[in-house]
Scaffold this motif. Structure first.
Motif, PDB file in Angstrom:
ATOM      1  N   ASN A 128       0.847  -1.196   0.000  1.00  0.00           N
ATOM      2  CA  ASN A 128       0.000   0.000   0.000  1.00  0.00           C
ATOM      3  C   ASN A 128       0.884   1.248   0.000  1.00  0.00           C
ATOM      4  N   ALA A 138       1.015   5.492  -0.169  1.00  0.00           N
ATOM      5  CA  ALA A 138       0.221   6.691   0.068  1.00  0.00           C
ATOM      6  C   ALA A 138       1.130   7.908   0.134  1.00  0.00           C
ATOM      7  N   ASP A 139       0.717   8.966  -0.534  1.00  0.00           N
ATOM      8  CA  ASP A 139       1.411  10.241  -0.412  1.00  0.00           C
ATOM      9  C   ASP A 139       0.966  10.899   0.894  1.00  0.00           C
ATOM     10  N   ASP A 140       1.907  11.552   1.575  1.00  0.00           N
ATOM     11  CA  ASP A 140       1.593  12.162   2.866  1.00  0.00           C
ATOM     12  C   ASP A 140       0.506  13.225   2.742  1.00  0.00           C
ATOM     13  N   ASP A 197      -1.975  13.110   0.461  1.00  0.00           N
ATOM     14  CA  ASP A 197      -3.128  12.568  -0.249  1.00  0.00           C
ATOM     15  C   ASP A 197      -4.321  12.516   0.697  1.00  0.00           C
ATOM     16  N   ALA A 217      -6.408   9.160   0.652  1.00  0.00           N
ATOM     17  CA  ALA A 217      -5.736   8.107   1.431  1.00  0.00           C
ATOM     18  C   ALA A 217      -5.549   8.608   2.855  1.00  0.00           C
ATOM     19  N   LYS A 271      -2.903   6.231   6.229  1.00  0.00           N
ATOM     20  CA  LYS A 271      -1.755   5.813   5.415  1.00  0.00           C
ATOM     21  C   LYS A 271      -1.293   4.385   5.727  1.00  0.00           C
ATOM     22  N   ASP A 272      -1.438   3.970   6.958  1.00  0.00           N
ATOM     23  CA  ASP A 272      -0.952   2.667   7.404  1.00  0.00           C
ATOM     24  C   ASP A 272      -2.132   1.706   7.533  1.00  0.00           C
ATOM     25  N   CYS A 330       3.531  -1.114   3.844  1.00  0.00           N
ATOM     26  CA  CYS A 330       3.040   0.253   3.685  1.00  0.00           C
ATOM     27  C   CYS A 330       4.211   1.217   3.531  1.00  0.00           C
ATOM     28  N   ILE A 343       5.245   5.552   2.408  1.00  0.00           N
ATOM     29  CA  ILE A 343       4.841   6.924   2.101  1.00  0.00           C
ATOM     30  C   ILE A 343       5.645   7.408   0.901  1.00  0.00           C
ATOM     31  N   HIS A 387      -2.629  12.829  -5.292  1.00  0.00           N
ATOM     32  CA  HIS A 387      -3.537  11.696  -5.492  1.00  0.00           C
ATOM     33  C   HIS A 387      -3.515  11.158  -6.922  1.00  0.00           C
ATOM     34  N   TYR A 440       1.860   8.079  -8.696  1.00  0.00           N
ATOM     35  CA  TYR A 440       2.142   6.889  -7.887  1.00  0.00           C
ATOM     36  C   TYR A 440       2.850   5.823  -8.721  1.00  0.00           C
TER      37      TYR A 440
END
Length: 288
Positions: free
Chosen positions: A234, A236-238, A240, A243, A246-247, A258, A260, A268, A273
């Motif tokens: 997984n 995720a942008d910090d 985003d 999302a 994130k974890d 997971c 970042i 997003h 990504y």
């Protein structure tokens, strides 16, 4: 047959599977190149498209999305998700005025304030108000309309076949992909890569999944979407906002990898990504 199945996110109702595959394939290959892996050919990638299920049926003299306003944000789920986006945007963007205690109550005034605040956020730069409201309604519609949900799941499940090794899913598409994999015990997918995923948002998303999370001795734990050897990554942008969590490990298990990422102003954006080396590595791990 396609070894990689891609699942798009919200806001793609005016596009199609061929359009999106042409958009995703170069980005997928850029990420694979950053990871030192071989590139994918066009037949290697299938796009599971469900966006048209949200598209308003065309009428003469009607253009674009429905002309939604703040008054169209429904009480309950849509207002709560909007306020969650607002809080998340304010936490990562100094330009966004944070919601006050009095605006955390679902009222028409708080909806207007949230939309006004988000219109100035980096995350929602260039997103029209009606598009923002339409995105809320897509998430709400998928989770509450059984027929729509079944149709979207069927679109994704139809693309996951015996030779599918990797599923890459963005945004709302990660919810659809997760549920589709759970509904297909015995599938042979070796890697699930979720990007910009809202799967971990409690109450609004996590607790509405099918199958629902199991409430045992501790916090609810969601069902693992495949065999024990499935590798789930997984990303995720910090910044985003979609999302929000994130974890995913507390909800889905320590097995979820997971990370970042840093997508800049395109927090997003799916292609941002996909071009990251970590995304390429996760896909490569499923193809070997």
């Amino acid at each position: 047959m396609a070894r990689v199945v891609a699942v798009h996110g919200i806001g793609k109702q005016t596009l199609g599977e061929d359009t999106l595959r042409k958009e995703w394939l170069p980005a997928l290959n850029d990420g694979l190149a950053r990871a030192g892996a071989d590139r994918l050919a066009e037949p290697d990638v299938a796009m599971a498209f469900y966006g048209d299920l949200f598209r308003t049926q065309g009428e003469f003299l009607a253009v674009g999305d429905p002309p939604y306003t703040a008054a169209d944000v429904a009480e309950g789920f849509e207002q709560e998700l909007l306020l969650a986006w607002w809080s998340a945007a304010a936490a990562s963007d100094p330009a966004v005025v944070p919601p006050g205690a009095d605006t955390l109550v679902s009222t028409p005034r708080s909806v207007q304030a949230a939309l006004r605040a988000l219109s100035g956020a980096r995350f929602f730069a260039g997103v029209a108000l009606r598009a923002m409201v339409f995105d809320l309604k897509q998430v709400h519609g998928y989770l509450t309309d059984p027929d729509l949900r079944a149709q979207a799941l069927a679109r994704v499940a139809d693309q996951i076949r015996e030779d599918t090794r990797v599923v890459v899913a963005h945004s709302l598409g990660s919810v659809v992909a997760y549920e589709a994999l759970c509904a297909r015990p015995g599938h042979r997918v070796g890697a699930l890569v979720t990007i910009g995923s809202p799967l971990g948002i409690p109450n609004l998303i996590l607790h509405r999944l099918q199958p629902p999370p199991l409430a045992l001795d501790g916090p609810p734990r969601a069902v693992w979407p495949g065999h024990a050897g499935l590798v789930w990554t997984n990303l995720a942008d910090d910044g985003d906002v979609v999302a929000l969590v994130k974890d995913l490990r507390p909800a889905f298990g320590e097995e979820v990898r997971c990370a970042i990422l840093h997508n800049g102003a395109r927090a997003h954006d799916a292609t941002a990504y996909l071009t990251d080396a970590l995304c390429g590595q996760a896909i490569m791990d499923g193809l070997v």
